[in-house]
Scaffold this active site. Structure first.
Site, PDB file in Angstrom:
ATOM      1  N   ARG A  34       0.847  -1.187   0.000  1.00 17.25           N
ATOM      2  CA  ARG A  34       0.000   0.000   0.000  1.00 17.25           C
ATOM      3  C   ARG A  34       0.883   1.237   0.000  1.00 17.25           C
ATOM      4  O   ARG A  34       2.031   1.205   0.423  1.00 17.25           O
ATOM      5  CB  ARG A  34      -0.959   0.012   1.185  1.00 17.25           C
ATOM      6  CG  ARG A  34      -0.268   0.079   2.537  1.00 17.25           C
ATOM      7  CD  ARG A  34      -0.562   1.387   3.242  1.00 17.25           C
ATOM      8  NE  ARG A  34       0.112   1.451   4.512  1.00 17.25           N
ATOM      9  CZ  ARG A  34       1.258   2.069   4.706  1.00 17.25           C
ATOM     10  NH1 ARG A  34       1.886   2.634   3.719  1.00 17.25           N
ATOM     11  NH2 ARG A  34       1.796   2.126   5.907  1.00 17.25           N
ATOM     12  N   SER A  66       1.772  -6.456  23.740  1.00 18.11           N
ATOM     13  CA  SER A  66       0.444  -6.968  23.376  1.00 18.11           C
ATOM     14  C   SER A  66       0.484  -8.425  22.928  1.00 18.11           C
ATOM     15  O   SER A  66      -0.547  -9.082  22.859  1.00 18.11           O
ATOM     16  CB  SER A  66      -0.139  -6.128  22.242  1.00 18.11           C
ATOM     17  OG  SER A  66       0.651  -6.296  21.067  1.00 18.11           O
ATOM     18  N   GLU A 116       8.598   0.535   4.664  1.00 17.90           N
ATOM     19  CA  GLU A 116       8.548  -0.428   5.757  1.00 17.90           C
ATOM     20  C   GLU A 116       8.061  -1.757   5.202  1.00 17.90           C
ATOM     21  O   GLU A 116       7.030  -1.819   4.541  1.00 17.90           O
ATOM     22  CB  GLU A 116       7.601   0.043   6.860  1.00 17.90           C
ATOM     23  CG  GLU A 116       7.560  -0.951   8.009  1.00 17.90           C
ATOM     24  CD  GLU A 116       6.591  -0.533   9.103  1.00 17.90           C
ATOM     25  OE1 GLU A 116       7.061  -0.333  10.231  1.00 17.90           O
ATOM     26  OE2 GLU A 116       5.388  -0.416   8.815  1.00 17.90           O
TER      27      GLU A 116
END
Length: 170
Positions: free
Chosen positions: A15, A86, A111
């Site tokens: 993306r 998490s 990234e």
């Protein structure tokens, strides 16, 4: 697969951040909303997620990528060896790649997230449950999400062991 080996990549998703999203992120970080501000300060203008069948494949793909002469490693965060609080697991690398424009070449940070199928399953659902939820997530639910992440990590390791055992039988 052409070499007769199995493919270490299951899926690739990519993306490019929208201009609006870039501007909001720069404003949030109190960085001027300029081309230079974007290029110098954002690591995720473009993002790629590589989904691999097994944990070992993640490191194989990373090594293959970093051998590319036009990629420069800028950062690496191994959340597989060192999961986030998490329970999130993934290998993140930030690389610089040349983007060829009509009259120049601009190095852009990208990234790349490398995950197993199981890691992607957990991260996708956790993101939907946790980050898209406006309410404060109670500690009991955070603990449950972490427990599920641990179960999925154990399953990932077991599936890799089974695959290795089966390869030895060939």
């Amino acid at each position: 697969k052409v070499t007769g080996n199995r493919n270490p990549i299951q899926t690739v998703k990519s993306r490019i951040k929208s201009p609006d999203s870039i501007a909001k992120k720069l404003e949030k970080k109190h960085i001027p909303v300029t081309f230079d501000g974007m290029i110098e300060n954002l690591h995720d203008i473009a993002g790629v997620r590589v989904i691999c069948p097994y944990i070992a494949d993640i490191y194989t793909v990373r090594d293959i990528l970093l051998k590319q002469p036009d990629l420069t490693l800028l950062e690496e965060h191994d959340y597989i060896e060192n999961p986030k609080e998490s329970g999130y697991r993934s290998l993140h690398i930030v690389v610089s790649i040349p983007v060829y424009l009509t009259d120049s070449v601009q190095n852009v940070k990208v990234e790349i997230q490398l995950r197993t199928i199981a890691m992607d399953f957990w991260a996708s659902l956790e993101h939907e449950l946790h980050y898209k939820n406006e309410a404060k997530v109670p500690d009991s639910i955070r603990r449950e999400l972490f427990r599920v992440a641990e179960t999925i990590a154990m399953t990932d390791r077991e599936m890799q062991e089974i695959a290795l055992e089966l390869r030895e039988l060939e």
